[in-house]
Write a protein that holds these residues in place. Sequence first.
Motif, short mmCIF file in Angstrom:
data_model
loop_
_atom_site.label_atom_id
_atom_site.label_comp_id
_atom_site.label_asym_id
_atom_site.label_seq_id
_atom_site.Cartn_x
_atom_site.Cartn_y
_atom_site.Cartn_z
N ASN A 38 44.44 39.98 40.91
CA ASN A 38 45.57 39.07 40.83
C ASN A 38 46.60 39.77 39.97
O ASN A 38 46.25 40.56 39.08
N ASP A 91 35.02 32.31 34.58
CA ASP A 91 35.67 31.13 35.13
C ASP A 91 34.59 30.31 35.85
O ASP A 91 33.53 30.83 36.16
N GLY A 108 41.00 26.11 41.77
CA GLY A 108 41.68 27.17 41.02
C GLY A 108 40.93 27.57 39.78
O GLY A 108 41.21 28.61 39.18
N ARG A 147 48.80 38.54 37.84
CA ARG A 147 49.29 37.56 36.87
C ARG A 147 48.14 37.21 35.95
O ARG A 147 47.00 37.61 36.18
N PHE A 191 44.80 41.46 36.68
CA PHE A 191 43.64 40.57 36.53
C PHE A 191 42.64 41.02 37.58
O PHE A 191 42.86 40.86 38.77
N GLY A 224 45.30 34.73 34.49
CA GLY A 224 44.44 33.73 35.13
C GLY A 224 44.66 32.35 34.54
O GLY A 224 45.08 32.21 33.39
N ASP A 225 44.34 31.36 35.31
CA ASP A 225 44.42 29.99 34.87
C ASP A 225 43.12 29.31 35.28
O ASP A 225 42.90 29.19 36.48
N PRO A 226 42.22 28.99 34.38
CA PRO A 226 42.39 28.73 32.95
C PRO A 226 41.98 29.87 32.01
O PRO A 226 41.91 29.64 30.79
N GLU A 227 41.76 31.10 32.49
CA GLU A 227 41.29 32.16 31.59
C GLU A 227 42.28 32.44 30.45
O GLU A 227 41.88 32.77 29.32
N1 GLY Z 1 41.12 31.15 37.52
C1 GLY Z 1 41.35 32.03 38.59
C2 GLY Z 1 42.76 32.34 38.85
O1 GLY Z 1 43.63 32.17 38.02
O2 GLY Z 1 43.05 32.79 39.94
#
Ligand code: GLY
Length: 423
Positions: free
Chosen positions: A280, A207, A221, A282, A264, A284-287
């Motif tokens: 985490n 990321d 994020g 959940r 995660f 990931g965003d944007p993974e």
């Molecule tokens: N890209 C990191 C997250 O989703 O926390």
Amino acid sequence: MNILLIGSGGREHALAWKMAASPLLTKLWCAPGNAGIAKDAACVGLDVANHAAVIDFCKANKIDLVVVGPEAPLAAGIVDDLAAAGIKAFGPSREASQLESSKGFTKDICKANAIPTAAYERFRDAVAAKAYVRSQGAPIVVKADGLAAGKGVVVAMTLDEAEAAIDALFAAPGAEAVIEEFMEGEEASFFVLCDGEHALPLAAAQDHKRAFDGDTGPNTGGMGAYSPAPVFTEAARERTMAEIILPTLRAMKARGTPYKGVLFAGLMITKDGPKLIEYNVRFGDPETQVLMVRLMSDLVPALLAAVDGELKHFDLRWHAEPALTVVMAAKGYPGDYAKGTRIDGLDAAAQVEGVEIFHAGTKADGDKILANGGRVLNITATANTVSEAQRRAYAAIDRIDWPDGFCRRDIGWQAVKREQAGS
Ligand code: GLY
Ligand code: AMP
């Protein structure tokens, strides 16, 4: 099957896009969704904080599986309440969600199970915290406890910076701090599906957390990602499974809060091997955007196997080609930004070979697309090399006409540098 997906970001668009292709799917719903998700799912304005309303919706629409994207509904116990109503939901329970919602909880699990992570102490007041950082020296890492969306962390390179971070943190009433050893290395995000007992590795990604090119500017994020992560070798993966993921699952099961869902792991690949930065609970965003375009197998049976405790013999197939995604954000993000600005050229951008566009903060106004959040679009590309995926993503971005947006121009730089060094 009827599936309800909860969330509205680029992560959820990628999940919706992938699940929409499943032969098992009858109808996909998304609450609340966005303008892009609306092409793959029926978007519905449910108040997801109202669990009774979500349960009523699921019963009325014969939902077979609920997939929860963001952490907040998980920490609020939506999976527990759905399960109690007899509705299958993918994601951890409220208790198990503490792996993300409480850094102290996770650190204590690590300590009790010898899971490699940064050494740390917890503090409730500034005086003791400052005395500790003075005794340890800089660089040192100051973190607020609790859900902070990646924004409650200061990596202090000097003692002055560390003390300023402590003052800022304890300015909030009731604040708690975790102060950690600084770990040196390259970061990777690793994703694993869990069924309470077994773990099925998905893939790793890298990321880019800082807002601007050259990894400068404020933390966000995530401004872009690519997968696989070259730093996360097969050996690093084996060690991560054996030393970090599996001991965590055993500990969670032993304390009566088995972990189900996607785990995660934010990792630092140090010279002594992988160490956990944080969990985490959940995707990931944007993974997720790069994971979903690389995933060859159907996602839906894997999510079901995680819920049903049947991951043991499960396998997934992946495309070998790398994927890269660039986040386009509204100017001003992660600070203040305008909403409602117009975005043109998305259809032309989507024509670039190998490109998939996932929406994050967008909304439709007739046939126009308007920005409706901080992170707004994820321009995702696959190719034979990261360099070519990067070229494709930026070629698509150059077709997008959005004067009020910006993106980093160097997403994937570490992998591109490695490719250039190897060629
Ligand atoms: N890209 C990191 C997250 O989703 O926390
Ligand atoms: P977190 O919210 O815990 O993921 O931290 C945000 C970012 O701060 C991470 O992605 C790392 O870049 C950095 N970071 C956190 N903890 C450490 C640490 N102990 N050593 C070095 N960098 C860290």
